[in-house]
Write a protein that holds these residues in place. Sequence first.
Motif, PDB file in Angstrom:
ATOM      1  N   SER A 168      -7.167   7.951  -1.754  1.00  0.00           N
ATOM      2  CA  SER A 168      -7.951   8.032  -0.521  1.00  0.00           C
ATOM      3  C   SER A 168      -8.314   6.637  -0.003  1.00  0.00           C
ATOM      4  O   SER A 168      -8.208   6.363   1.199  1.00  0.00           O
ATOM      5  CB  SER A 168      -9.214   8.848  -0.775  1.00  0.00           C
ATOM      6  N   ILE A 169      -8.723   5.766  -0.897  1.00  0.00           N
ATOM      7  CA  ILE A 169      -9.076   4.390  -0.519  1.00  0.00           C
ATOM      8  C   ILE A 169      -7.853   3.673   0.043  1.00  0.00           C
ATOM      9  O   ILE A 169      -7.927   3.004   1.086  1.00  0.00           O
ATOM     10  CB  ILE A 169      -9.664   3.630  -1.719  1.00  0.00           C
ATOM     11  N   HIS A 170      -6.713   3.821  -0.623  1.00  0.00           N
ATOM     12  CA  HIS A 170      -5.496   3.154  -0.164  1.00  0.00           C
ATOM     13  C   HIS A 170      -5.017   3.714   1.171  1.00  0.00           C
ATOM     14  O   HIS A 170      -4.533   2.957   2.027  1.00  0.00           O
ATOM     15  CB  HIS A 170      -4.403   3.281  -1.230  1.00  0.00           C
ATOM     16  N   LEU A 171      -5.160   5.015   1.382  1.00  0.00           N
ATOM     17  CA  LEU A 171      -4.782   5.608   2.668  1.00  0.00           C
ATOM     18  C   LEU A 171      -5.662   5.083   3.803  1.00  0.00           C
ATOM     19  O   LEU A 171      -5.174   4.807   4.899  1.00  0.00           O
ATOM     20  CB  LEU A 171      -4.859   7.132   2.601  1.00  0.00           C
ATOM     21  N   ASP A 172      -6.961   4.936   3.539  1.00  0.00           N
ATOM     22  CA  ASP A 172      -7.871   4.385   4.551  1.00  0.00           C
ATOM     23  C   ASP A 172      -7.476   2.955   4.911  1.00  0.00           C
ATOM     24  O   ASP A 172      -7.455   2.577   6.084  1.00  0.00           O
ATOM     25  CB  ASP A 172      -9.316   4.411   4.061  1.00  0.00           C
ATOM     26  N   ALA A 173      -7.164   2.166   3.899  1.00  0.00           N
ATOM     27  CA  ALA A 173      -6.752   0.782   4.140  1.00  0.00           C
ATOM     28  C   ALA A 173      -5.448   0.735   4.930  1.00  0.00           C
ATOM     29  O   ALA A 173      -5.297  -0.075   5.857  1.00  0.00           O
ATOM     30  CB  ALA A 173      -6.596   0.045   2.813  1.00  0.00           C
ATOM     31  N   LEU A 174      -4.508   1.623   4.597  1.00  0.00           N
ATOM     32  CA  LEU A 174      -3.234   1.668   5.314  1.00  0.00           C
ATOM     33  C   LEU A 174      -3.442   2.043   6.782  1.00  0.00           C
ATOM     34  O   LEU A 174      -2.805   1.472   7.671  1.00  0.00           O
ATOM     35  CB  LEU A 174      -2.286   2.661   4.638  1.00  0.00           C
ATOM     36  N   LEU A 179       0.821  -1.212   0.000  1.00  0.00           N
ATOM     37  CA  LEU A 179       0.000   0.000   0.000  1.00  0.00           C
ATOM     38  C   LEU A 179       0.853   1.260   0.000  1.00  0.00           C
ATOM     39  O   LEU A 179       0.526   2.240  -0.675  1.00  0.00           O
ATOM     40  CB  LEU A 179      -0.948   0.010   1.201  1.00  0.00           C
ATOM     41  N   GLU A 180       1.943   1.249   0.748  1.00  0.00           N
ATOM     42  CA  GLU A 180       2.828   2.412   0.757  1.00  0.00           C
ATOM     43  C   GLU A 180       3.391   2.666  -0.638  1.00  0.00           C
ATOM     44  O   GLU A 180       3.474   3.815  -1.085  1.00  0.00           O
ATOM     45  CB  GLU A 180       3.956   2.222   1.773  1.00  0.00           C
ATOM     46  N   TRP A 181       3.763   1.601  -1.346  1.00  0.00           N
ATOM     47  CA  TRP A 181       4.255   1.753  -2.717  1.00  0.00           C
ATOM     48  C   TRP A 181       3.144   2.302  -3.606  1.00  0.00           C
ATOM     49  O   TRP A 181       3.356   3.226  -4.382  1.00  0.00           O
ATOM     50  CB  TRP A 181       4.750   0.408  -3.259  1.00  0.00           C
ATOM     51  N   GLN A 182       1.949   1.721  -3.471  1.00  0.00           N
ATOM     52  CA  GLN A 182       0.830   2.131  -4.332  1.00  0.00           C
ATOM     53  C   GLN A 182       0.449   3.585  -4.097  1.00  0.00           C
ATOM     54  O   GLN A 182       0.191   4.326  -5.044  1.00  0.00           O
ATOM     55  CB  GLN A 182      -0.377   1.228  -4.090  1.00  0.00           C
ATOM     56  N   ILE A 183       0.418   4.010  -2.856  1.00  0.00           N
ATOM     57  CA  ILE A 183       0.063   5.399  -2.528  1.00  0.00           C
ATOM     58  C   ILE A 183       1.062   6.369  -3.160  1.00  0.00           C
ATOM     59  O   ILE A 183       0.677   7.421  -3.670  1.00  0.00           O
ATOM     60  CB  ILE A 183      -0.029   5.584  -0.997  1.00  0.00           C
ATOM     61  N   ALA A 184       2.333   5.993  -3.159  1.00  0.00           N
ATOM     62  CA  ALA A 184       3.357   6.848  -3.752  1.00  0.00           C
ATOM     63  C   ALA A 184       3.184   6.980  -5.270  1.00  0.00           C
ATOM     64  O   ALA A 184       3.640   7.947  -5.864  1.00  0.00           O
ATOM     65  CB  ALA A 184       4.739   6.297  -3.440  1.00  0.00           C
ATOM     66  N   HIS A 185       2.497   6.012  -5.884  1.00  0.00           N
ATOM     67  CA  HIS A 185       2.337   6.005  -7.333  1.00  0.00           C
ATOM     68  C   HIS A 185       0.912   6.316  -7.800  1.00  0.00           C
ATOM     69  O   HIS A 185       0.663   6.366  -9.001  1.00  0.00           O
ATOM     70  CB  HIS A 185       2.776   4.649  -7.897  1.00  0.00           C
ATOM     71  N   ASP A 186      -0.011   6.496  -6.871  1.00  0.00           N
ATOM     72  CA  ASP A 186      -1.398   6.799  -7.240  1.00  0.00           C
ATOM     73  C   ASP A 186      -1.497   8.166  -7.901  1.00  0.00           C
ATOM     74  O   ASP A 186      -0.901   9.135  -7.435  1.00  0.00           O
ATOM     75  CB  ASP A 186      -2.322   6.788  -6.005  1.00  0.00           C
ATOM     76  N   ILE A 187      -2.271   8.214  -8.975  1.00  0.00           N
ATOM     77  CA  ILE A 187      -2.545   9.476  -9.661  1.00  0.00           C
ATOM     78  C   ILE A 187      -3.963   9.932  -9.327  1.00  0.00           C
ATOM     79  O   ILE A 187      -4.205  11.094  -9.023  1.00  0.00           O
ATOM     80  CB  ILE A 187      -2.372   9.317 -11.182  1.00  0.00           C
ATOM     81  N   ASN A 188      -4.883   9.005  -9.350  1.00  0.00           N
ATOM     82  CA  ASN A 188      -6.288   9.288  -9.073  1.00  0.00           C
ATOM     83  C   ASN A 188      -6.467   9.532  -7.571  1.00  0.00           C
ATOM     84  O   ASN A 188      -6.101   8.700  -6.737  1.00  0.00           O
ATOM     85  CB  ASN A 188      -7.123   8.102  -9.539  1.00  0.00           C
ATOM     86  N   GLU A 189      -7.057  10.662  -7.220  1.00  0.00           N
ATOM     87  CA  GLU A 189      -7.221  11.031  -5.810  1.00  0.00           C
ATOM     88  C   GLU A 189      -8.170  10.086  -5.064  1.00  0.00           C
ATOM     89  O   GLU A 189      -7.974   9.808  -3.879  1.00  0.00           O
ATOM     90  CB  GLU A 189      -7.720  12.472  -5.705  1.00  0.00           C
ATOM     91  N   LYS A 190      -9.175   9.571  -5.746  1.00  0.00           N
ATOM     92  CA  LYS A 190     -10.107   8.633  -5.102  1.00  0.00           C
ATOM     93  C   LYS A 190      -9.379   7.334  -4.741  1.00  0.00           C
ATOM     94  O   LYS A 190      -9.555   6.808  -3.641  1.00  0.00           O
ATOM     95  CB  LYS A 190     -11.289   8.342  -6.025  1.00  0.00           C
ATOM     96  N   ASP A 191      -8.561   6.823  -5.650  1.00  0.00           N
ATOM     97  CA  ASP A 191      -7.778   5.616  -5.360  1.00  0.00           C
ATOM     98  C   ASP A 191      -6.843   5.859  -4.182  1.00  0.00           C
ATOM     99  O   ASP A 191      -6.719   5.025  -3.288  1.00  0.00           O
ATOM    100  CB  ASP A 191      -6.951   5.197  -6.579  1.00  0.00           C
TER     101      ASP A 191
END
Length: 51
Positions: free
Chosen positions: A34-40, A20-32
Amino acid sequence: MLIYQVPSERDILQRQKEALEWQIAHDINEKDRSIHLDALREINKALQSNT
Protein backbone atom coordinates in the motif's frame (compact mmCIF):
# COMPACT_ATOMS: atom_id res chain seq x y z
CA MET A 1 -0.01 9.19 6.96
CA LEU A 2 3.19 9.47 4.98
CA ILE A 3 4.21 12.52 3.00
CA TYR A 4 6.25 11.89 -0.13
CA GLN A 5 8.87 14.37 -1.22
CA VAL A 6 9.06 13.80 -4.95
CA PRO A 7 12.25 14.87 -6.77
CA SER A 8 11.90 17.22 -9.71
CA GLU A 9 14.45 15.60 -12.06
CA ARG A 10 12.74 13.41 -14.65
CA ASP A 11 15.51 10.77 -14.81
CA ILE A 12 15.39 10.27 -11.04
CA LEU A 13 11.60 10.00 -11.15
CA GLN A 14 11.81 7.40 -13.89
CA ARG A 15 14.34 5.30 -11.95
CA GLN A 16 12.22 5.49 -8.80
CA LYS A 17 9.14 4.47 -10.80
CA GLU A 18 10.93 1.40 -12.16
CA ALA A 19 12.19 0.45 -8.69
CA LEU A 20 8.74 0.81 -7.14
CA GLU A 21 7.09 -1.22 -9.88
CA TRP A 22 9.58 -4.03 -9.23
CA GLN A 23 9.07 -3.78 -5.47
CA ILE A 24 5.27 -3.82 -5.73
CA ALA A 25 5.45 -6.99 -7.82
CA HIS A 26 7.49 -8.64 -5.05
CA ASP A 27 5.79 -7.24 -1.94
CA ILE A 28 4.27 -9.82 0.38
CA ASN A 29 3.18 -7.55 3.22
CA GLU A 30 -0.01 -5.68 2.29
CA LYS A 31 0.96 -2.58 4.29
CA ASP A 32 4.27 -2.29 2.41
CA ARG A 33 2.44 -2.76 -0.89
CA SER A 34 0.00 0.00 0.00
CA ILE A 35 2.82 2.42 0.88
CA HIS A 36 4.66 1.63 -2.36
CA LEU A 37 1.49 2.06 -4.43
CA ASP A 38 0.88 5.48 -2.87
CA ALA A 39 4.44 6.53 -3.66
CA LEU A 40 4.08 5.27 -7.24
CA ARG A 41 0.90 7.32 -7.70
CA GLU A 42 2.73 10.47 -6.58
CA ILE A 43 5.64 9.76 -8.92
CA ASN A 44 3.26 9.17 -11.84
CA LYS A 45 1.57 12.52 -11.11
CA ALA A 46 4.95 14.25 -11.07
CA LEU A 47 5.97 12.60 -14.34
CA GLN A 48 2.73 13.70 -16.01
CA SER A 49 3.17 17.29 -14.84
CA ASN A 50 6.77 17.36 -16.13
CA THR A 51 5.78 16.55 -19.72
